[in-house]
Design a protein around this motif. Structure first.
Motif, PDB file in Angstrom:
ATOM      1  N   ARG A 167      45.090  40.112  48.696  1.00  0.00           N
ATOM      2  CA  ARG A 167      44.577  39.030  49.157  1.00  0.00           C
ATOM      3  C   ARG A 167      43.684  39.449  50.268  1.00  0.00           C
ATOM      4  NH1 ARG A 167      50.786  36.512  48.997  1.00  0.00           N
ATOM      5  NH2 ARG A 167      50.467  35.448  46.822  1.00  0.00           N
ATOM      6  N   GLU A 168      44.177  40.301  51.155  1.00  0.00           N
ATOM      7  CA  GLU A 168      43.149  40.672  52.080  1.00  0.00           C
ATOM      8  C   GLU A 168      41.754  41.328  51.646  1.00  0.00           C
ATOM      9  OE1 GLU A 168      44.837  43.987  54.491  1.00  0.00           O
ATOM     10  OE2 GLU A 168      46.754  42.708  54.720  1.00  0.00           O
ATOM     11  N   MET A 169      41.681  41.992  50.638  1.00  0.00           N
ATOM     12  CA  MET A 169      40.291  42.427  49.994  1.00  0.00           C
ATOM     13  C   MET A 169      39.751  41.253  49.291  1.00  0.00           C
ATOM     14  SD  MET A 169      42.446  45.464  47.796  1.00  0.00           S
ATOM     15  CE  MET A 169      40.486  45.732  46.868  1.00  0.00           C
ATOM     16  N   VAL A 170      40.147  40.273  48.960  1.00  0.00           N
ATOM     17  CA  VAL A 170      39.645  38.934  48.467  1.00  0.00           C
ATOM     18  C   VAL A 170      38.877  38.330  49.625  1.00  0.00           C
ATOM     19  CG1 VAL A 170      39.775  36.733  47.226  1.00  0.00           C
ATOM     20  CG2 VAL A 170      41.174  38.645  46.305  1.00  0.00           C
ATOM     21  N   ALA A 171      39.590  38.048  50.683  1.00  0.00           N
ATOM     22  CA  ALA A 171      39.547  37.471  51.879  1.00  0.00           C
ATOM     23  C   ALA A 171      38.143  38.250  52.559  1.00  0.00           C
ATOM     24  CB  ALA A 171      40.477  37.184  52.859  1.00  0.00           C
ATOM     25  N   ALA A 172      38.202  39.277  52.488  1.00  0.00           N
ATOM     26  CA  ALA A 172      37.147  40.253  52.750  1.00  0.00           C
ATOM     27  C   ALA A 172      35.811  40.244  52.098  1.00  0.00           C
ATOM     28  CB  ALA A 172      37.293  41.636  53.275  1.00  0.00           C
ATOM     29  N   GLY A 173      35.898  39.526  51.098  1.00  0.00           N
ATOM     30  CA  GLY A 173      34.676  39.394  50.330  1.00  0.00           C
ATOM     31  C   GLY A 173      34.329  40.332  49.290  1.00  0.00           C
ATOM     32  N   GLU A 174      35.268  41.644  48.918  1.00  0.00           N
ATOM     33  CA  GLU A 174      35.454  42.628  48.265  1.00  0.00           C
ATOM     34  C   GLU A 174      35.094  42.142  47.010  1.00  0.00           C
ATOM     35  OE1 GLU A 174      34.765  45.828  48.363  1.00  0.00           O
ATOM     36  OE2 GLU A 174      34.876  45.938  50.316  1.00  0.00           O
ATOM     37  N   VAL A 175      35.557  41.192  46.369  1.00  0.00           N
ATOM     38  CA  VAL A 175      35.706  40.772  44.873  1.00  0.00           C
ATOM     39  C   VAL A 175      34.121  40.258  44.579  1.00  0.00           C
ATOM     40  CG1 VAL A 175      36.461  39.054  43.207  1.00  0.00           C
ATOM     41  CG2 VAL A 175      37.966  40.361  44.867  1.00  0.00           C
ATOM     42  N   ASP A 176      33.521  39.598  45.821  1.00  0.00           N
ATOM     43  CA  ASP A 176      32.069  39.061  45.521  1.00  0.00           C
ATOM     44  C   ASP A 176      31.193  40.154  45.189  1.00  0.00           C
ATOM     45  OD1 ASP A 176      33.392  37.418  47.599  1.00  0.00           O
ATOM     46  OD2 ASP A 176      32.069  36.115  47.277  1.00  0.00           O
ATOM     47  N   ALA A 177      31.524  41.464  45.396  1.00  0.00           N
ATOM     48  CA  ALA A 177      30.475  42.564  45.075  1.00  0.00           C
ATOM     49  C   ALA A 177      30.644  43.449  43.726  1.00  0.00           C
ATOM     50  CB  ALA A 177      30.349  43.602  46.167  1.00  0.00           C
ATOM     51  N   LEU A 178      31.772  42.727  42.927  1.00  0.00           N
ATOM     52  CA  LEU A 178      31.786  43.267  41.580  1.00  0.00           C
ATOM     53  C   LEU A 178      30.750  43.062  40.765  1.00  0.00           C
ATOM     54  CD1 LEU A 178      35.730  42.453  40.853  1.00  0.00           C
ATOM     55  CD2 LEU A 178      34.664  44.631  41.158  1.00  0.00           C
ATOM     56  N   VAL A 179      30.194  44.326  40.009  1.00  0.00           N
ATOM     57  CA  VAL A 179      29.246  44.246  38.973  1.00  0.00           C
ATOM     58  C   VAL A 179      29.834  43.477  37.549  1.00  0.00           C
ATOM     59  CG1 VAL A 179      28.072  46.116  39.919  1.00  0.00           C
ATOM     60  CG2 VAL A 179      29.852  46.399  38.054  1.00  0.00           C
ATOM     61  N   PRO A 180      28.907  42.854  36.874  1.00  0.00           N
ATOM     62  CA  PRO A 180      29.356  41.968  35.713  1.00  0.00           C
ATOM     63  C   PRO A 180      30.136  42.943  34.587  1.00  0.00           C
ATOM     64  CG  PRO A 180      27.358  41.282  36.400  1.00  0.00           C
ATOM     65  CD  PRO A 180      27.602  42.508  37.238  1.00  0.00           C
ATOM     66  N   GLU A 181      29.512  44.049  34.407  1.00  0.00           N
ATOM     67  CA  GLU A 181      29.858  44.864  33.429  1.00  0.00           C
ATOM     68  C   GLU A 181      31.283  45.539  33.461  1.00  0.00           C
ATOM     69  OE1 GLU A 181      25.545  45.296  33.439  1.00  0.00           O
ATOM     70  OE2 GLU A 181      27.407  45.533  35.042  1.00  0.00           O
ATOM     71  N   ARG A 182      31.872  45.539  34.794  1.00  0.00           N
ATOM     72  CA  ARG A 182      33.247  45.995  35.110  1.00  0.00           C
ATOM     73  C   ARG A 182      34.201  44.873  35.170  1.00  0.00           C
ATOM     74  NH1 ARG A 182      34.831  50.863  36.762  1.00  0.00           N
ATOM     75  NH2 ARG A 182      36.471  49.816  35.835  1.00  0.00           N
ATOM     76  N   VAL A 183      33.649  43.544  35.410  1.00  0.00           N
ATOM     77  CA  VAL A 183      34.701  42.399  35.325  1.00  0.00           C
ATOM     78  C   VAL A 183      34.939  41.999  34.074  1.00  0.00           C
ATOM     79  CG1 VAL A 183      34.587  40.046  35.972  1.00  0.00           C
ATOM     80  CG2 VAL A 183      33.505  41.507  37.779  1.00  0.00           C
ATOM     81  N   TRP A 184      33.686  42.373  33.085  1.00  0.00           N
ATOM     82  CA  TRP A 184      33.884  41.803  31.907  1.00  0.00           C
ATOM     83  C   TRP A 184      34.790  42.746  31.006  1.00  0.00           C
ATOM     84  CZ3 TRP A 184      34.985  38.284  28.383  1.00  0.00           C
ATOM     85  CH2 TRP A 184      34.897  38.597  27.022  1.00  0.00           C
ATOM     86  N   ARG A 293      27.116  34.779  33.661  1.00  0.00           N
ATOM     87  CA  ARG A 293      27.556  35.496  34.733  1.00  0.00           C
ATOM     88  C   ARG A 293      28.280  36.868  34.443  1.00  0.00           C
ATOM     89  NH1 ARG A 293      32.096  32.598  37.072  1.00  0.00           N
ATOM     90  NH2 ARG A 293      30.524  30.816  37.210  1.00  0.00           N
ATOM     91  N   TRP A 294      28.994  36.956  33.560  1.00  0.00           N
ATOM     92  CA  TRP A 294      29.784  38.023  33.284  1.00  0.00           C
ATOM     93  C   TRP A 294      29.337  38.807  31.998  1.00  0.00           C
ATOM     94  CZ3 TRP A 294      31.262  39.184  37.431  1.00  0.00           C
ATOM     95  CH2 TRP A 294      31.965  38.099  38.302  1.00  0.00           C
ATOM     96  N   ARG A 295      28.282  38.324  31.442  1.00  0.00           N
ATOM     97  CA  ARG A 295      27.488  39.047  30.218  1.00  0.00           C
ATOM     98  C   ARG A 295      28.422  39.192  29.069  1.00  0.00           C
ATOM     99  NH1 ARG A 295      24.103  43.472  33.864  1.00  0.00           N
ATOM    100  NH2 ARG A 295      23.349  41.905  35.387  1.00  0.00           N
ATOM    101  N   VAL A 296      29.072  38.002  28.649  1.00  0.00           N
ATOM    102  CA  VAL A 296      29.791  37.904  27.670  1.00  0.00           C
ATOM    103  C   VAL A 296      29.159  38.168  26.277  1.00  0.00           C
ATOM    104  CG1 VAL A 296      31.409  36.628  26.207  1.00  0.00           C
ATOM    105  CG2 VAL A 296      31.510  36.382  28.849  1.00  0.00           C
ATOM    106  N   PRO A 297      29.519  38.976  25.528  1.00  0.00           N
ATOM    107  CA  PRO A 297      28.771  39.196  24.135  1.00  0.00           C
ATOM    108  C   PRO A 297      28.493  38.023  23.358  1.00  0.00           C
ATOM    109  CG  PRO A 297      30.719  40.828  24.281  1.00  0.00           C
ATOM    110  CD  PRO A 297      30.749  39.846  25.495  1.00  0.00           C
TER     111      PRO A 297
END
Length: 418
Positions: A167-184, A293-297
């Motif tokens: 939750r701290e990481m989300v609040a700090a904006g870390e999730v905003d920096a994730l790249v689409p390939e890794r999220v998908w 956004r997440w480059r879904v096939p």
């Protein structure tokens, strides 16, 4: 130079589960020494090598230091002086930070020689997913990995301190920096786990879902018509649909379609889409945004679009006459892509059975529509087109002639509606 088996292979062996791919860490070596022994370098961001015979991955022991936000914001240090414990300390969860000397890992796991500085075996026994060190916060992909492991190990819980850290990481904006390939990549793997709903519930609990998939996050608290949805809440229904897809061993494309089939029911902000358009139109626009956004096939996106647009009509197909059934088949492009249509029907079955008290219900629509498709496919289109052309028809008129024959075939093959 010393080599150790690490990570998932040990974890799964201790749990009595089918083995994961085996990963190895090498302590006290340089890249040049690895190449000299015949290993093939494959790591772009850090030194990873393929074994010349087994093709298993061997990584040099390394440490990491955060240098920028996001997944790629690391400075990697891999050198002969990095110890095994330093390497294990940078891993995500204690259950993945257990090692075994290579000479003790030839066949069965030799538990007497496990190296477990962060008490991963204890957490396995307690069924806990716990981060190794505070270095966990440096890589936001680990939030997705924890959620995926929760979907796989359905009787494990996330340690309270790990949830607080996420939750701290989300609040700090870390999730905003994730790249689409890794999220998908992580979302796709999580969808294929035993209970995919846990992944999305955990992401929602820590706040990451609202960042990654706000269209999905908004579905919790949206009421459903109780006559068709005893579970009432749209978000709850969606999680039940996902778990039904897992129960029916559906492929990834079907599970993704299940995930996004009801996006239009969310409380879409007016600045995103006008409120006067219908939920199916809203759903189509939101689905397109998610996929981009997440480059879904493409093949997954196309199936999801069919299911989102037509699942209501497929549910009601038992009420349709032969003409309406053929039109439905045409809209689903079932004549050109019958395999995809079968997947759409499976997604609709998951939707119908993903409801409280209806988990074991039959879904006759699937059998009826497949029978309708079979009957329509039995029509020989070339002679019809040739005869229509000889009679002076062209373009749409030929299509209409083929459609009439298909309707007749479907009407003859199917029993009359009740």
């Amino acid at each position: 130079m010393q080599t150790y088996l690490v990570g998932g292979a040990i974890r799964d062996a201790l749990l009595g589960r089918p083995g994961s791919d085996r990963d190895w860490v090498v302590v006290g070596a340089t890249p040049e020494e690895m190449v000299a022994k015949g290993f093939l370098p494959v790591g772009r961001d850090f030194p990873v090598f393929l074994h010349p015979k087994t093709r298993e991955e061997y990584a040099l022991a390394r440490t990491e230091r955060k240098s920028a936000p996001g997944y790629r914001g690391f400075t990697i240090h891999a050198a002969p002086d990095v110890t095994l414990e330093q390497d294990l300390a940078r891993r995500d969860l204690t259950v993945n930070a257990i090692a075994l000397p290579a000479n003790k890992a030839a066949s069965a796991i030799d538990t007497a020689h496990l190296i477990d500085p962060f008490h991963g075996r204890h957490d396995l026994a307690q069924k806990l997913l716990r981060h190794v060190t505070d270095a966990f916060r440096e890589d936001p992909v680990r939030i997705l990995r924890v959620a995926r492991f929760a979907a796989r190990f359905t009787d494990f819980e996330v340690a309270p301190e790990t949830m607080a850290l996420m939750r701290e990481m989300v609040a700090a904006g870390e999730v905003d920096a994730l790249v689409p390939e890794r999220v998908w990549q992580e979302l796709a793997r999580g969808l294929m786990e035993a209970r995919p709903s846990r992944m999305f519930e955990l992401l929602r609990d820590c706040g990451a879902l609202a960042v990654l998939l706000p269209e999905l996050d908004r579905l919790w608290g949206v009421p459903q018509p109780e006559a068709h949805h005893p579970e009432v809440d749209t978000g709850l229904h969606l999680m039940m649909v996902l778990d039904m897809a897992a129960r029916l061993e559906a492929p990834l494309a079907v599970r993704f379609a299940c995930l996004v089939h009801d996006l239009g029911k969310g409380s879409t902000p007016p600045e995103v889409l006008p409120r006067h358009i219908g939920h199916e139109q809203r759903g189509a626009a939101l689905l397109q945004a998610v996929c981009e956004r997440w480059r879904v096939p493409v093949e997954l996106r196309e199936l999801a679009e069919v299911v989102a647009r037509e699942h209501g009509n497929i549910h009601r197909s038992g009420e349709l006459n032969a003409t309406a059934l053929v039109r439905l088949l045409e809209r689903c492009d079932a004549f050109r892509k019958p395999e995809r249509f079968e997947q759409a029907l499976l997604a609709c079955e998951c939707d119908a059975r993903g409801r409280l008290g209806l988990e074991d219900s039959a879904y006759p629509q699937r059998e009826r529509l497949l029978a309708a498709l079979g009957a329509a496919q039995s029509v020989e289109t070339e002679p019809i087109a040739r005869d229509a052309q000889l009679a002076g028809a062209a373009g749409p008129k030929i299509g209409e002639a083929i459609a009439r024959e298909r309707v007749a075939a479907v009407a003859a093959a199917l029993p009359p509606r009740a």
